[in-house]
Design a protein around this motif. Structure first.
Motif, PDB file in Angstrom:
ATOM      1  N   VAL A 176       0.926  -1.176   0.082  1.00  0.00           N
ATOM      2  CA  VAL A 176       0.072  -0.003  -0.072  1.00  0.00           C
ATOM      3  C   VAL A 176       0.902   1.318  -0.103  1.00  0.00           C
ATOM      4  O   VAL A 176       2.060   1.248   0.510  1.00  0.00           O
ATOM      5  CB  VAL A 176      -0.724   0.045   1.071  1.00  0.00           C
ATOM      6  N   GLN A 177       0.446   2.356  -0.494  1.00  0.00           N
ATOM      7  CA  GLN A 177       1.107   3.698  -0.584  1.00  0.00           C
ATOM      8  C   GLN A 177       1.001   4.174   0.740  1.00  0.00           C
ATOM      9  O   GLN A 177       0.112   3.997   1.424  1.00  0.00           O
ATOM     10  CB  GLN A 177       0.643   4.432  -1.690  1.00  0.00           C
ATOM     11  N   ALA A 178       1.772   5.207   0.998  1.00  0.00           N
ATOM     12  CA  ALA A 178       1.632   5.782   2.223  1.00  0.00           C
ATOM     13  C   ALA A 178       0.609   6.731   2.448  1.00  0.00           C
ATOM     14  O   ALA A 178       0.200   7.112   1.239  1.00  0.00           O
ATOM     15  CB  ALA A 178       3.144   6.550   2.504  1.00  0.00           C
ATOM     16  N   GLY A 179       0.053   6.624   3.646  1.00  0.00           N
ATOM     17  CA  GLY A 179      -1.184   7.382   3.735  1.00  0.00           C
ATOM     18  C   GLY A 179      -2.399   6.394   3.706  1.00  0.00           C
ATOM     19  O   GLY A 179      -3.672   6.810   3.630  1.00  0.00           O
ATOM     20  N   GLY A 180      -2.316   5.197   3.211  1.00  0.00           N
ATOM     21  CA  GLY A 180      -3.124   4.294   2.683  1.00  0.00           C
ATOM     22  C   GLY A 180      -3.519   3.651   3.869  1.00  0.00           C
ATOM     23  O   GLY A 180      -3.080   3.715   5.108  1.00  0.00           O
ATOM     24  N   SER A 181      -4.558   2.588   3.709  1.00  0.00           N
ATOM     25  CA  SER A 181      -5.302   1.596   4.554  1.00  0.00           C
ATOM     26  C   SER A 181      -5.196   0.348   4.294  1.00  0.00           C
ATOM     27  O   SER A 181      -5.139  -0.177   2.896  1.00  0.00           O
ATOM     28  CB  SER A 181      -6.825   2.201   4.827  1.00  0.00           C
ATOM     29  N   LEU A 182      -5.139  -0.687   5.182  1.00  0.00           N
ATOM     30  CA  LEU A 182      -5.055  -2.012   5.181  1.00  0.00           C
ATOM     31  C   LEU A 182      -5.862  -2.427   6.313  1.00  0.00           C
ATOM     32  O   LEU A 182      -5.754  -1.960   7.459  1.00  0.00           O
ATOM     33  CB  LEU A 182      -3.649  -2.637   5.038  1.00  0.00           C
TER      34      LEU A 182
END
Length: 122
Positions: free
Chosen positions: A12-18
């Motif tokens: 995931v890219q920085a700032g994203g969610s999982l």
């Protein structure tokens, strides 16, 4: 016999969610405090968040306000919702169950999942 099974890791890219999930064997889940740990190669495993069978969750300072741990007792599942991810959150995340051992002494048996890799790109 596999007791804990994790899922949900990925890139995931920085700032994203999982969202990570861990399904546990019912006999373990119902009596255990459940937790998520993480480990970077070469470093010690560290506690991320913990939720007891009947209490409030606790978080490591480095994830407070960004991660949320929850448990679904009907599904024997503990989840870790991660948001505002940072590259330094990159690690293998492990599900943990700490089960009290019956007897006169306060003894806990730990169960671990195999881990799921979370990679956060900058």
């Amino acid at each position: 016999q596999v007791q804990l099974v994790e899922s949900g890791g990925g890139l995931v890219q920085a700032g994203g969610s999982l969202n990570l999930s861990c399904v546990a064997a019912e006999n373990i889940f119902r009596i255990s405090a459940m937790a998520w740990y993480r480990q970077v190669l070469g470093n010690e495993r560290e506690l991320v968040a913990r939720i007891p069978s009947d209490g409030s969750p606790k978080y490591a300072d480095f994830v407070k306000g960004r991660f949320t741990i929850s448990r679904d007792n009907a599904k024997n599942t503990v989840s870790l919702q991660m948001s505002s991810l940072k590259p330094e959150d990159t690690a293998v995340y492990y599900c943990n169950a700490a089960a009290p051992v019956p007897g006169p002494l306060i003894v806990t048996k730990n169960y671990w999942g195999e881990g799921t890799l979370v990679t956060v790109s900058s």
